[in-house]
Design an enzyme around this catalytic site. Structure first.
Site: not given
Ligand code: PHE
Length: 349
Positions: A72, A142, A178, A181, A36
């Site tokens: 994360k 994704s 986004g 969305g 993020r």
């Molecule tokens: N960031 C996204 C989530 O929160 C998607 C994601 C996570 C993509 C991990 C790849 C690996 O789920």
């Protein structure tokens, strides 16, 4: 109590920005979770976000039945910071070094503020990265898969509330146009949903026009009289205050961390508003990335796994009803059971 396995915080030597990596759990396998890149009043707010978001990833994978743990990464931009392309690359290299130092116990993917092109830069340094562009061997964007997974969750909800998974004519209010969305708004419009949308960026009104959706301001939309409210922007929309004013029957959306505080799940339950946990409804993107890149599923098989969110939500709603608990509690139970089963007895507490 500290329930994270490891937290790294470093001022990026190239970017001068705070890089925060929260590894919540590797009980089910090496952790995964997005990067993020966002503005925060203080880097400590970025740390708080990383801690909560990484714990949610652990739940997300456990409920989805995948062998990944939760993590994360957050790069906390001071308010008003704008990154030119050179500094953005520096940020990605700083992040990549930190990820590489984890020796495979964590792999990153895209999240709010980042995209496959950023993953390509990280991939120059470390193999522990998901969602690189497809021409570089990754699974790419994704967000369409996240939107698809949310649609599956909405179908399960609709069957439960109205006895029919068909969404045609249902009234839904979607917050945030986004990456995810917008995909979701298009899917819902194609299903014949009566849509109201909003975004803090008013240029997105064009999307509303294109889809024949109504537009409300972000403040107004939260209390719209609809079947389902769909948070698809940043977290924290559901505060104690807001819950009292809601006029929807359910809240289901792809935004991570929708609850401002955990007790809000109980308040929603008391008001008989069904809340499908965000870590369940938002899992499609991560499911697609993990199944295609780690399990080498083909596109159809990965899609089937994303659509399996419908069955998961149905099961959670049934368990919640049977036991008189919230879907959130039912999902925590399910996750805990899987995590406990994976951790050797001697290590669990
Ligand atoms: N960031 C996204 C989530 O929160 C998607 C994601 C996570 C993509 C991990 C790849 C690996 O789920």
């Amino acid at each position: 109590m500290l329930d994270h396995e490891k937290i790294l915080i470093r001022r990026g030597p190239r970017s001068d920005l705070p890089v925060i990596l929260a590894l919540h759990s590797t009980a089910l396998g090496p952790a995964a979770g997005g990067l993020r890149l966002w503005h925060y009043p203080d880097w400590r707010d970025g740390l708080t976000d990383a801690l909560r978001l990484s714990a949610a990833m652990t739940l997300k994978f456990a409920v989805a039945g995948l062998t990944s743990g939760g993590g994360k990464t957050v790069v906390a931009l001071p308010q008003g910071t704008r990154l030119d392309s050179a500094r953005r690359r520096d940020v990605m290299y700083d992040v990549a070094d930190m990820i590489d130092s984890m020796d495979g116990s964590y792999a990153v993917g895209p999240d709010v503020g980042t995209a496959p092109a950023d993953m390509a830069v990280i991939g120059e340094v470390t193999p522990h990265v998901f969602c690189k562009p497809e021409d570089l061997g990754g699974s790419g964007d994704s967000s369409p898969h996240t939107a698809q997974g949310t649609l599956a969750a909405l179908r399960a909800l609709s069957r439960r509330l109205y006895g029919d998974a068909n969404l045609e004519g249902r009234r839904m209010a979607l917050i945030g146009l986004g990456h995810v969305g917008e995909h979701l708004a298009r899917l819902l419009a194609a299903e014949g949903v009566e849509l109201t949308v909003t975004d803090i960026d008013t240029s997105k009104m064009e999307i509303a026009e294109d889809l024949g959706a109504a537009w409300r301001s972000p403040d107004e939309i939260v209390t719209a009289d609809v079947d389902v409210l769909i948070p698809a922007a940043l977290g924290g929309v559901l505060t104690t205050q807001v819950v009292g004013d809601l006029r929807c029957r359910a809240v289901v959306g792809p935004a991570n961390n929708q609850l401002a505080t955990p007790e809000v799940a109980e308040l929603l339950h008391q008001r008989s508003i069904v809340w499908i946990p965000d870590y369940v409804a938002s899992a499609g993107g991560a499911i697609n990335a993990i199944t295609t890149e780690l399990y080498e599923f083909g596109a159809d098989q990965a899609r089937a796994r994303v659509n399996a969110i419908e069955g998961t939500v149905t099961a959670l709603l049934e368990t919640a009803d049977d036991l008189g608990v919230t879907p959130d509690q039912a999902a925590h139970e399910m996750a805990q059971r899987r995590i406990r089963a994976a951790v050797p007895e001697s290590l669990s507490h």
